[in-house]
Each structure stands twice: as C-alpha cells, then as structure tokens.
Write a protein that holds these residues in place. Structure first.
Motif, PDB file in Angstrom:
ATOM      1  N   GLN A 136     -68.486 -25.043 -29.066  1.00 27.51           N
ATOM      2  CA  GLN A 136     -67.186 -25.439 -29.644  1.00 27.51           C
ATOM      3  C   GLN A 136     -66.262 -24.026 -28.432  1.00 27.51           C
ATOM      4  OE1 GLN A 136     -67.411 -22.403 -32.982  1.00 27.51           O
ATOM      5  NE2 GLN A 136     -69.449 -22.283 -33.739  1.00 27.51           N
ATOM      6  N   VAL A 137     -66.774 -24.690 -27.328  1.00 23.92           N
ATOM      7  CA  VAL A 137     -66.059 -24.861 -25.854  1.00 23.92           C
ATOM      8  C   VAL A 137     -64.975 -26.049 -25.973  1.00 23.92           C
ATOM      9  CG1 VAL A 137     -66.631 -24.489 -23.707  1.00 23.92           C
ATOM     10  CG2 VAL A 137     -67.717 -24.129 -24.990  1.00 23.92           C
ATOM     11  N   ASN A 138     -63.605 -25.125 -25.655  1.00 20.19           N
ATOM     12  CA  ASN A 138     -62.682 -26.037 -25.617  1.00 20.19           C
ATOM     13  C   ASN A 138     -61.883 -26.014 -23.953  1.00 20.19           C
ATOM     14  OD1 ASN A 138     -60.502 -23.628 -24.384  1.00 20.19           O
ATOM     15  ND2 ASN A 138     -60.393 -23.294 -26.354  1.00 20.19           N
ATOM     16  N   GLU A 139     -61.085 -27.096 -23.584  1.00 17.55           N
ATOM     17  CA  GLU A 139     -61.259 -26.887 -21.804  1.00 17.55           C
ATOM     18  C   GLU A 139     -60.516 -25.535 -20.681  1.00 17.55           C
ATOM     19  OE1 GLU A 139     -58.256 -30.221 -19.856  1.00 17.55           O
ATOM     20  OE2 GLU A 139     -58.701 -30.696 -22.502  1.00 17.55           O
ATOM     21  N   THR A 140     -60.127 -24.911 -21.672  1.00 19.87           N
ATOM     22  CA  THR A 140     -59.432 -23.689 -20.971  1.00 19.87           C
ATOM     23  C   THR A 140     -61.423 -22.992 -20.742  1.00 19.87           C
ATOM     24  OG1 THR A 140     -57.372 -23.572 -22.277  1.00 19.87           O
ATOM     25  CG2 THR A 140     -58.370 -21.602 -21.498  1.00 19.87           C
ATOM     26  N   GLN A 141     -61.815 -22.816 -21.931  1.00 19.32           N
ATOM     27  CA  GLN A 141     -63.118 -22.185 -21.791  1.00 19.32           C
ATOM     28  C   GLN A 141     -63.470 -22.364 -20.505  1.00 19.32           C
ATOM     29  OE1 GLN A 141     -63.505 -22.095 -25.930  1.00 19.32           O
ATOM     30  NE2 GLN A 141     -63.032 -19.858 -25.974  1.00 19.32           N
ATOM     31  N   GLN A 142     -63.790 -23.623 -21.201  1.00 20.74           N
ATOM     32  CA  GLN A 142     -64.626 -24.800 -19.603  1.00 20.74           C
ATOM     33  C   GLN A 142     -63.838 -24.915 -17.793  1.00 20.74           C
ATOM     34  OE1 GLN A 142     -64.842 -28.840 -20.730  1.00 20.74           O
ATOM     35  NE2 GLN A 142     -66.469 -28.783 -22.151  1.00 20.74           N
ATOM     36  N   GLN A 143     -62.702 -24.458 -17.708  1.00 15.90           N
ATOM     37  CA  GLN A 143     -62.180 -23.817 -16.995  1.00 15.90           C
ATOM     38  C   GLN A 143     -62.277 -22.802 -16.230  1.00 15.90           C
ATOM     39  OE1 GLN A 143     -58.094 -24.802 -17.228  1.00 15.90           O
ATOM     40  NE2 GLN A 143     -58.395 -27.153 -17.175  1.00 15.90           N
ATOM     41  N   ARG A 144     -62.436 -21.721 -17.239  1.00 15.54           N
ATOM     42  CA  ARG A 144     -62.562 -20.618 -17.125  1.00 15.54           C
ATOM     43  C   ARG A 144     -63.822 -19.965 -16.847  1.00 15.54           C
ATOM     44  NH1 ARG A 144     -58.772 -17.762 -21.135  1.00 15.54           N
ATOM     45  NH2 ARG A 144     -56.944 -17.925 -20.202  1.00 15.54           N
ATOM     46  N   ALA A 145     -64.816 -21.200 -17.596  1.00 13.82           N
ATOM     47  CA  ALA A 145     -66.611 -21.032 -16.695  1.00 13.82           C
ATOM     48  C   ALA A 145     -67.018 -21.947 -15.701  1.00 13.82           C
ATOM     49  CB  ALA A 145     -67.502 -21.621 -17.893  1.00 13.82           C
ATOM     50  N   THR A 146     -65.923 -22.765 -15.153  1.00 16.97           N
ATOM     51  CA  THR A 146     -66.211 -23.954 -13.980  1.00 16.97           C
ATOM     52  C   THR A 146     -65.827 -22.538 -12.946  1.00 16.97           C
ATOM     53  OG1 THR A 146     -65.320 -25.531 -15.119  1.00 16.97           O
ATOM     54  CG2 THR A 146     -65.248 -25.565 -13.182  1.00 16.97           C
ATOM     55  N   GLN A 147     -64.419 -22.033 -13.308  1.00 13.20           N
ATOM     56  CA  GLN A 147     -64.303 -20.730 -11.803  1.00 13.20           C
ATOM     57  C   GLN A 147     -65.023 -20.129 -11.648  1.00 13.20           C
ATOM     58  OE1 GLN A 147     -60.339 -18.726 -13.755  1.00 13.20           O
ATOM     59  NE2 GLN A 147     -59.394 -19.331 -11.933  1.00 13.20           N
ATOM     60  N   LEU A 148     -65.692 -19.857 -12.048  1.00 19.41           N
ATOM     61  CA  LEU A 148     -66.688 -18.047 -12.244  1.00 19.41           C
ATOM     62  C   LEU A 148     -67.536 -18.662 -11.339  1.00 19.41           C
ATOM     63  CD1 LEU A 148     -66.429 -15.315 -14.323  1.00 19.41           C
ATOM     64  CD2 LEU A 148     -68.223 -16.560 -15.364  1.00 19.41           C
ATOM     65  N   PHE A 149     -68.143 -19.705 -10.954  1.00 19.89           N
ATOM     66  CA  PHE A 149     -68.971 -20.355 -10.713  1.00 19.89           C
ATOM     67  C   PHE A 149     -68.880 -20.821  -8.817  1.00 19.89           C
ATOM     68  CE2 PHE A 149     -71.078 -18.905 -14.725  1.00 19.89           C
ATOM     69  CZ  PHE A 149     -72.237 -18.479 -14.160  1.00 19.89           C
ATOM     70  N   GLN A 150     -67.314 -21.319  -8.982  1.00 20.16           N
ATOM     71  CA  GLN A 150     -66.908 -21.784  -8.191  1.00 20.16           C
ATOM     72  C   GLN A 150     -66.797 -20.742  -7.243  1.00 20.16           C
ATOM     73  OE1 GLN A 150     -63.631 -24.731  -9.744  1.00 20.16           O
ATOM     74  NE2 GLN A 150     -64.563 -26.086  -9.359  1.00 20.16           N
ATOM     75  N   ALA A 151     -66.842 -19.608  -7.511  1.00 20.38           N
ATOM     76  CA  ALA A 151     -66.399 -18.105  -7.195  1.00 20.38           C
ATOM     77  C   ALA A 151     -67.880 -18.050  -5.443  1.00 20.38           C
ATOM     78  CB  ALA A 151     -66.009 -17.075  -7.611  1.00 20.38           C
ATOM     79  N   VAL A 152     -68.456 -18.860  -6.033  1.00 24.39           N
ATOM     80  CA  VAL A 152     -70.032 -18.532  -5.708  1.00 24.39           C
ATOM     81  C   VAL A 152     -71.046 -20.068  -4.973  1.00 24.39           C
ATOM     82  CG1 VAL A 152     -70.532 -16.071  -5.999  1.00 24.39           C
ATOM     83  CG2 VAL A 152     -71.047 -18.534  -7.706  1.00 24.39           C
TER      84      VAL A 152
END
Ligand SMILES: NC(=O)c1ccc[n+]([C@@H]2O[C@H](COP(=O)([O-])OP(=O)(O)OC[C@H]3O[C@@H](n4cnc5c(N)ncnc54)[C@H](OP(=O)(O)O)[C@@H]3O)[C@@H](O)[C@H]2O)c1
Length: 267
Positions: A136-152
């Motif tokens: 059920q994940v949309n593109e905005t949600q994918q970007q937010r999840a990606t951003q979370l882990f790109q920080a580390v």
C-alpha cells in the motif's frame, strides 16, 4: 503538538537513526516523538536529543509522516494494538528482523508498511539499509522511508525475497569483518608488531582498500592483481589463504547465515 516522526522502541537502532536525522537536519527535535515504557530511557531521549517523549505508544504512532517500529521482534505483538493510531497518510517502517510484510500487513491491516534491514554501522552513519515496499506504499511514503535511512548511510531497494540474503551478507557482515580484523591483528602480533600498531595498520588497510575499490570502481580481482608481484610476499600469503579454503569458508558463512534467516522467518 503535531509530530512528523514517531519512534516506537527507542533502543540502539532507534537512537542511531534519530541521531543521524538530527545531524542531517532532516527533522528538528520538536518534530520527533519517541515512546518508551521506561522513565529512565525517556529521560535519556529528552536530555540527549531534545525530542518529545511519551510512555504512550499510540501518541507516537499518531505522528503524521513516519512511524518507526524498532522494538525486538518478540516485543512486536504487544505494540500491535497501539498501531491502530497510525494516520492514513503515514508510513509504517519496520526494522524487525525476520518479520515478513505479509505478517506486518496482517497484524496491522490497511496501513502502508515498509520493511527495512539496516546494519550496525548505522550507528556511525556508515550503514547500508535494504528497503522492501509493502503493497500500500505510495511514492511520497517511499521517499520518506528512504530519507530516514539515508541519514545513516546508503539505501538500496530490493524485492522482499532478497531480505534473507541481505541479512546474511550485510546484517551479519560486520561480525565477519570483525573476526577477520581480529585475526589480522593477531597475525601482526605473531610477526612481532606491537598490538596497537597492528590494530592501526589493520583498520586503515581495510578502510583504505574499501575506499580504493569504491572510488576507482575496481573489481576486487584487479586490485588483488595490482598488489601481487611475481614471486612476492602477497602471493605467499594468498597461497596460504586459498590453501586453507578461506574463500569457500566465507562463501559458506554467508550461505549458513542465509539458511538460518530462512529458518527463523518460518518459526
Ligand atoms: N541494532 C541494530 O544495528 C539493528 C540492525 C538491524 C535490525 N535491527 C532491528 O531493530 C529492532 C530494534 O533493535 P535494537 O538493537 O535497537 O533493540 P533494543 O535496543 O532492545 O531496542 C528496542 C527497544 O524497544 C523497547 N521496548 C520494549 N517493549 C516496548 C513496548 N511495548 N513499547 C515501546 N518500546 C518497547 C525496549 O525497551 P527495554 O530495553 O525496556 O526492553 C528497547 O529500548 C530489532 O527488531 C532488530 O531486529 C537492529
């Protein structure tokens, strides 16, 4: 107060992620809420990071962009009812090892789930995290999840079927590397080097080798050939490693970890 990021399970991993997100200014402390059952842990979060804290999981689950579920897999059952508070536009990110998207989507249906497999170097913002998208994940949600882990560290997106392989290689990998490093240091000591010097030489040699491979996009076999001069020291060392089956052993280590991840996922 409206929070953008809610963290349920403020332990080692949650703390590493929040430290990275704050350092990179992706979220401000006032935009993060962490729920933890223990007062001393809540105090740690408030004092160390200045984020909002609560003992009430549904309050953290109501954060409007991302809800990170970072409890141990065996603790997940207890937080499931709390996740009913997740907002329709928010994405739920699970780092629970071995818990499939189907299990997550069955436990808390109708929500956008992402499964993440980070590794320990996220603690120094040098991790690698594999993400698998729920249905059920949309593109905005994918970007937010990606951003979370790109920080580390780095982020890769994979089909869920790869996650056991990712766990076997990148999740367990730091332990294989630590064993290798320990053995090389002992080797240095064996040939007469002081331990502190052997440690410095080993760490910088491995770090430099990785940087060389990455920056020049070199094939490891080409790098090995560069170091290996005819009749020299490296060929003597490599003969020993190959003779003892070091290559096969490392391959089998990854295979054994993969099989264990498969078995744990089914239990
Ligand atoms: N650490 C890593 O590098 C890493 C890498 C990959 C994946 N993971 C995954 O990340 C997850 C967390 O790992 P971790 O190493 O951060 O473990 P951890 O340090 O034990 O963190 C989990 C935290 O959740 C808290 N908790 C327990 N029950 C709770 C509840 N009902 N509501 C809210 N919080 C609760 C725990 O409190 P108590 O201390 O009181 O139990 C603990 O502080 C695990 O599923 C693990 O598989 C971790």
């Amino acid at each position: 107060m409206t929070y953008r990021l809610g963290v349920i399970g403020g332990g080692t991993l949650g703390s590493a992620l929040v430290a990275g997100l704050l350092a990179k200014k992706i979220y401000a402390p006032a935009e993060i809420i962490v729920s933890h059952p223990r007062a001393e842990r809540r105090q740690f979060w408030a004092e160390t990071y200045g984020v909002g804290v609560t003992a009430d999981n549904p309050t953290a689950a109501a954060a409007h962009e991302v809800v990170l579920v970072a409890v141990k897999p065996q603790q997940f059952g207890r937080v499931v009812p709390d996740l009913q508070a997740v907002q329709p536009a928010a994405v739920l990110v699970s780092v629970l090892a071995g818990t499939s998207l189907t299990s997550l989507e069955t436990a808390v249906p109708g929500k956008a789930w992402v499964r993440a497999m980070p590794n320990t170097p996220v603690q120094v913002q040098a991790g690698v995290t594999a993400l698998a998208w729920g249905r059920q994940v949309n593109e905005t949600q994918q970007q937010r999840a990606t951003q979370l882990f790109q920080a580390v560290g780095q982020v890769v997106t994979v089909p869920e079927a790869y996650l056991n392989g990712v766990t076997a290689l990148a999740g367990s990998g730091p332990a294989y590397a630590a064993l290798l490093i320990e053995a090389l240091i002992d080797g240095g000591v064996l040939v007469g080097l002081p331990r502190a010097l052997a440690t410095q030489l080993t760490l910088q040699t491995l770090l430099g080798t990785v940087q060389l491979l990455q920056q020049q996009a070199l094939d490891p076999a080409a790098l090995k050939a560069q170091v290996m001069s005819p009749g020299g020291t490296t060929s003597a060392g490599l003969l020993c490693l190959e003779g003892q089956g070091a290559r096969g052993m490392l391959m089998q280590a990854v295979q054994a970890a993969y099989q264990r991840a498969q078995a744990l996922g089914q239990s």
